[in-house]
Design a protein around this motif. Structure first.
Motif, PDB file in Angstrom:
ATOM      1  N   LEU A  88       0.695  -1.117  -0.002  1.00 35.60           N
ATOM      2  CA  LEU A  88      -0.215  -0.115  -0.096  1.00 35.60           C
ATOM      3  C   LEU A  88       0.962   1.407   0.007  1.00 35.60           C
ATOM      4  O   LEU A  88       0.623   2.363  -0.561  1.00 35.60           O
ATOM      5  N   ASP A  89       1.886   1.173   0.898  1.00 39.07           N
ATOM      6  CA  ASP A  89       2.902   2.455   0.917  1.00 39.07           C
ATOM      7  C   ASP A  89       3.343   2.607  -0.505  1.00 39.07           C
ATOM      8  O   ASP A  89       3.708   3.879  -0.961  1.00 39.07           O
ATOM      9  N   THR A  90       3.730   1.353  -1.090  1.00 33.81           N
ATOM     10  CA  THR A  90       4.447   1.470  -2.454  1.00 33.81           C
ATOM     11  C   THR A  90       3.371   2.093  -3.528  1.00 33.81           C
ATOM     12  O   THR A  90       4.246   3.072  -4.337  1.00 33.81           O
ATOM     13  N   ALA A  91       2.171   1.810  -3.256  1.00 35.51           N
ATOM     14  CA  ALA A  91       1.105   2.189  -4.256  1.00 35.51           C
ATOM     15  C   ALA A  91       0.947   3.875  -4.324  1.00 35.51           C
ATOM     16  O   ALA A  91       0.864   4.529  -5.097  1.00 35.51           O
ATOM     17  N   VAL A  92       0.820   4.409  -2.877  1.00 32.22           N
ATOM     18  CA  VAL A  92       0.751   5.600  -2.482  1.00 32.22           C
ATOM     19  C   VAL A  92       1.919   6.436  -3.191  1.00 32.22           C
ATOM     20  O   VAL A  92       1.901   7.677  -3.770  1.00 32.22           O
ATOM     21  N   ALA A  93       3.129   5.887  -2.807  1.00 28.87           N
ATOM     22  CA  ALA A  93       4.498   6.314  -3.306  1.00 28.87           C
ATOM     23  C   ALA A  93       4.542   6.485  -4.756  1.00 28.87           C
ATOM     24  O   ALA A  93       4.911   7.503  -5.454  1.00 28.87           O
ATOM     25  N   ALA A  94       3.991   5.693  -5.424  1.00 29.76           N
ATOM     26  CA  ALA A  94       3.874   5.509  -6.995  1.00 29.76           C
ATOM     27  C   ALA A  94       3.064   6.700  -7.593  1.00 29.76           C
ATOM     28  O   ALA A  94       3.438   7.296  -8.752  1.00 29.76           O
ATOM     29  N   LEU A  95       1.962   6.922  -6.953  1.00 33.65           N
ATOM     30  CA  LEU A  95       1.097   7.933  -7.301  1.00 33.65           C
ATOM     31  C   LEU A  95       1.712   9.344  -7.161  1.00 33.65           C
ATOM     32  O   LEU A  95       1.720  10.258  -8.202  1.00 33.65           O
ATOM     33  N   ALA A  96       2.512   9.333  -6.219  1.00 40.41           N
ATOM     34  CA  ALA A  96       3.116  10.669  -5.803  1.00 40.41           C
ATOM     35  C   ALA A  96       4.377  10.762  -6.920  1.00 40.41           C
ATOM     36  O   ALA A  96       4.346  12.170  -7.140  1.00 40.41           O
ATOM     37  N   GLU A  97       4.976   9.889  -7.275  1.00 37.96           N
ATOM     38  CA  GLU A  97       5.964   9.829  -8.275  1.00 37.96           C
ATOM     39  C   GLU A  97       5.455  10.258  -9.731  1.00 37.96           C
ATOM     40  O   GLU A  97       5.980  10.872 -10.342  1.00 37.96           O
ATOM     41  N   ARG A  98       4.131   9.772  -9.856  1.00 35.80           N
ATOM     42  CA  ARG A  98       3.570   9.996 -11.261  1.00 35.80           C
ATOM     43  C   ARG A  98       3.203  11.717 -11.275  1.00 35.80           C
ATOM     44  O   ARG A  98       3.183  12.125 -12.242  1.00 35.80           O
ATOM     45  N   ARG A  99       2.818  12.251 -10.229  1.00 37.08           N
ATOM     46  CA  ARG A  99       2.888  13.701 -10.062  1.00 37.08           C
ATOM     47  C   ARG A  99       4.066  14.321 -10.048  1.00 37.08           C
ATOM     48  O   ARG A  99       4.021  15.809  -9.782  1.00 37.08           O
ATOM     49  N   GLY A 100       5.322  13.622  -9.931  1.00 38.43           N
ATOM     50  CA  GLY A 100       6.417  14.339  -9.699  1.00 38.43           C
ATOM     51  C   GLY A 100       7.001  14.831  -8.498  1.00 38.43           C
ATOM     52  O   GLY A 100       7.852  15.676  -8.281  1.00 38.43           O
TER      53      GLY A 100
END
Length: 300
Positions: free
Chosen positions: A75-87
């Motif tokens: 779940l933490d990885t998924a949240v971080a991945a979304l943040a990375e998509r936003r740069g």
């Protein structure tokens, strides 16, 4: 099933106590205890053995922990991945690092990094002992020295040259050793977290251990440096600690015809756990700040 109950249980299992889990979660002890109790009622199983002396997991708790921990990490990885998509880099990051190295070099490098990434929630715990990153719930461990734990994957941040040093006063009173054999009889200031008080040197033929007389054994490099400056004995220090004192003349380098075993500053993460973009960015920040060769070796 509430996510905060699962988070509370995993934190309790990793911390070994409800009090320490509450500290890490920044919640009251009663809230964490209530969340655990609600989770146990929801599952219809007791997860934790409670006693006044120690806390341990039941068989159900051990079985549930592995999958619960993995689910939270995903779940933490998924949240971080979304943040990375936003740069952006965002979310919690828990790091262990040595005391002296952080005071002198890691801290000054981290502060600009955190200003650039304000959505990262960094928990930095300073401890010189050897850390079990997996069991204690750290995303990464910054350390100085060789690698021993095969369950860790390491990224090198900088080389770390070490030198024998002593004060001029000590050398005038006890003489300056020129060989490993002469060094053997000198008073030494040793680092307790390395186990026995040996100095290890690389010669053309083999690795040689030299065991001096113990003047002081201590678990902090800055205290070792200060004890050597006070004339207590000879000590083996990394240049990130001893450099300023060598330049100032407070400490003198002692050459004995052999170099200490090479060591590095590295950041490690548990094997099998996908390192986050936050951890990679932090490692890149430290690597760039230290330089190659590291800035603390300039002029030495």
């Amino acid at each position: 099933m509430k996510l905060d109950g699962i988070s509370a249980f995993v934190a309790i299992a990793e911390a070994g106590s409800i009090s320490e889990a509450a500290r890490r979660l920044r919640l009251s002890k009663s809230v964490v205890s209530d969340r655990l109790a609600q989770l146990e009622r929801r599952l219809g199983a007791s997860l934790v053995h409670r006693s006044t002396r120690k806390l341990s997991l039941t068989e159900d708790g051990l079985a549930f922990l592995e999958l619960a921990s993995e689910s939270l990490r995903r779940l933490d990885t998924a949240v971080a991945a979304l943040a990375e998509r936003r740069g952006t880099l965002a979310g919690p990051l828990r790091i262990s690092a040595p005391v002296s190295l952080t005071n002198l070099h890691i801290g000054p490098a981290l502060y600009p990094f955190l200003l650039r990434h304000p959505e990262i929630e960094l928990t930095l715990e300073l401890d010189d002992r050897r850390i079990d990153a997996q069991a204690e719930g750290f995303d990464g461990v910054v350390r100085h020295g060789p690698m021993h734990d095969s369950r860790l994957m390491a990224w090198r941040l900088a080389r770390s040259r070490r030198v024998l040093v002593a004060s001029q006063d000590y050398l005038e009173r006890h003489g300056t050793p020129r060989t490993l054999n002469e060094l053997d009889g000198h008073r030494g200031i040793f680092y307790t977290h390395r186990g026995i008080g040996d100095w290890r040197f690389v010669t053309a033929q083999k690795v040689v251990q030299v065991r001096g007389k113990v003047a002081l054994r201590v678990n902090n490099g800055m205290v070792m440096r200060d004890a050597a400056s006070a004339g207590l004995g000879i000590t083996l220090l990394p240049l990130f600690l001893a450099g300023p004192d060598i330049r100032a003349g407070t400490l003198r380098v002692v050459e004995v015809g052999a170099a200490p075993e090479p060591e590095f500053i590295y950041v490690a993460h548990p094997e099998g756990r996908h390192p986050s973009a936050k951890l990679r960015a932090l490692a890149d920040c430290l690597r760039a700040a230290f330089g190659d060769p590291p800035y603390w070796e300039a002029g030495l």
